[in-house]
Design a protein around this motif. Sequence first.
Motif, mmCIF file in Angstrom:
data_model
loop_
_atom_site.group_PDB
_atom_site.id
_atom_site.type_symbol
_atom_site.label_atom_id
_atom_site.label_comp_id
_atom_site.label_asym_id
_atom_site.label_seq_id
_atom_site.Cartn_x
_atom_site.Cartn_y
_atom_site.Cartn_z
ATOM 1 N N ARG A 1 -5.853 27.506 -20.542
ATOM 2 C CA ARG A 1 -4.782 26.955 -21.378
ATOM 3 C C ARG A 1 -5.353 26.561 -22.718
ATOM 4 O O ARG A 1 -6.482 26.091 -22.805
ATOM 5 C CB ARG A 1 -4.194 25.681 -20.773
ATOM 6 C CG ARG A 1 -3.343 25.869 -19.602
ATOM 7 C CD ARG A 1 -2.772 24.498 -19.184
ATOM 8 N NE ARG A 1 -1.946 24.666 -18.039
ATOM 9 C CZ ARG A 1 -0.634 24.862 -18.089
ATOM 10 N NH1 ARG A 1 -0.030 24.885 -19.246
ATOM 11 N NH2 ARG A 1 0.068 25.023 -17.001
ATOM 12 N N ARG B 1 -4.832 23.848 -25.280
ATOM 13 C CA ARG B 1 -4.212 22.546 -25.470
ATOM 14 C C ARG B 1 -4.764 21.955 -26.755
ATOM 15 O O ARG B 1 -5.931 21.621 -26.843
ATOM 16 C CB ARG B 1 -4.535 21.645 -24.282
ATOM 17 C CG ARG B 1 -3.510 20.572 -24.126
ATOM 18 C CD ARG B 1 -3.611 19.864 -22.834
ATOM 19 N NE ARG B 1 -2.809 20.539 -21.816
ATOM 20 C CZ ARG B 1 -2.916 20.308 -20.531
ATOM 21 N NH1 ARG B 1 -3.817 19.466 -20.094
ATOM 22 N NH2 ARG B 1 -2.136 20.923 -19.679
ATOM 23 N N THR C 1 3.569 31.732 -21.348
ATOM 24 C CA THR C 1 3.768 30.418 -21.962
ATOM 25 C C THR C 1 4.365 29.498 -20.915
ATOM 26 O O THR C 1 5.350 29.853 -20.275
ATOM 27 C CB THR C 1 4.709 30.513 -23.174
ATOM 28 O OG1 THR C 1 4.163 31.447 -24.102
ATOM 29 C CG2 THR C 1 4.867 29.166 -23.849
ATOM 30 N N GLU C 2 3.745 28.350 -20.717
ATOM 31 C CA GLU C 2 4.235 27.344 -19.782
ATOM 32 C C GLU C 2 4.300 26.008 -20.506
ATOM 33 O O GLU C 2 3.308 25.573 -21.078
ATOM 34 C CB GLU C 2 3.310 27.219 -18.566
ATOM 35 C CG GLU C 2 3.281 28.440 -17.691
ATOM 36 C CD GLU C 2 2.315 28.293 -16.526
ATOM 37 O OE1 GLU C 2 1.814 27.176 -16.283
ATOM 38 O OE2 GLU C 2 2.051 29.311 -15.879
ATOM 39 N N ARG D 1 -7.537 30.467 -14.889
ATOM 40 C CA ARG D 1 -6.417 30.165 -15.781
ATOM 41 C C ARG D 1 -6.969 29.377 -16.965
ATOM 42 O O ARG D 1 -7.668 28.384 -16.778
ATOM 43 C CB ARG D 1 -5.334 29.362 -15.062
ATOM 44 C CG ARG D 1 -4.602 30.182 -14.019
ATOM 45 C CD ARG D 1 -3.641 29.361 -13.193
ATOM 46 N NE ARG D 1 -2.732 28.527 -13.973
ATOM 47 C CZ ARG D 1 -1.526 28.912 -14.420
ATOM 48 N NH1 ARG D 1 -1.099 30.115 -14.157
ATOM 49 N NH2 ARG D 1 -0.775 28.072 -15.109
ATOM 50 N N GLU E 1 2.876 25.822 -23.937
ATOM 51 C CA GLU E 1 1.444 26.097 -24.121
ATOM 52 C C GLU E 1 1.123 27.524 -23.682
ATOM 53 O O GLU E 1 1.663 28.013 -22.695
ATOM 54 C CB GLU E 1 0.597 25.130 -23.291
ATOM 55 C CG GLU E 1 0.718 23.695 -23.719
ATOM 56 C CD GLU E 1 -0.095 22.771 -22.850
ATOM 57 O OE1 GLU E 1 -0.387 23.123 -21.687
ATOM 58 O OE2 GLU E 1 -0.440 21.687 -23.319
ATOM 59 N N THR E 2 0.234 28.175 -24.396
ATOM 60 C CA THR E 2 -0.210 29.512 -24.035
ATOM 61 C C THR E 2 -1.145 29.419 -22.840
ATOM 62 O O THR E 2 -2.050 28.590 -22.819
ATOM 63 C CB THR E 2 -0.956 30.173 -25.213
ATOM 64 O OG1 THR E 2 -0.071 30.221 -26.331
ATOM 65 C CG2 THR E 2 -1.425 31.565 -24.858
ATOM 66 N N VAL E 3 -0.916 30.283 -21.834
ATOM 67 C CA VAL E 3 -1.744 30.300 -20.637
ATOM 68 C C VAL E 3 -2.193 31.736 -20.387
ATOM 69 O O VAL E 3 -1.391 32.660 -20.380
ATOM 70 C CB VAL E 3 -0.961 29.800 -19.394
ATOM 71 C CG1 VAL E 3 -1.832 29.885 -18.151
ATOM 72 C CG2 VAL E 3 -0.475 28.386 -19.608
#
Length: 98
Positions: free
Chosen positions: A83, A85, A17-18, A81, A21-23
Amino acid sequence: MIGTSETREIVDWRKTTEDGETVYEIEYSEPVPEPTGRSKTLFGASSGGTVPAGEQYFELPDGERIPASEAVFDAEGTTLRVRRRSSLAARLRRYLPW
């Protein structure tokens, strides 16, 4: 499964999580491009035909499905990667009382 092909396989992946947001960081056996367009292997219907925009998704290594409209990608070499969003409308629905 996202990013795989006849010759490209997932080697390793992790979910973090960054900034709330889930990454997903997915490493493949060979270089991977950012997903674009509507690939039959990426989207929900495997029986052919057209999939309505609201039902299109990307399936991730842990089985989670991210709506195509909420997925953001960044590819570098063998690493992709992904994300999740949320759309503006989805974010507003969370905070508005109706």
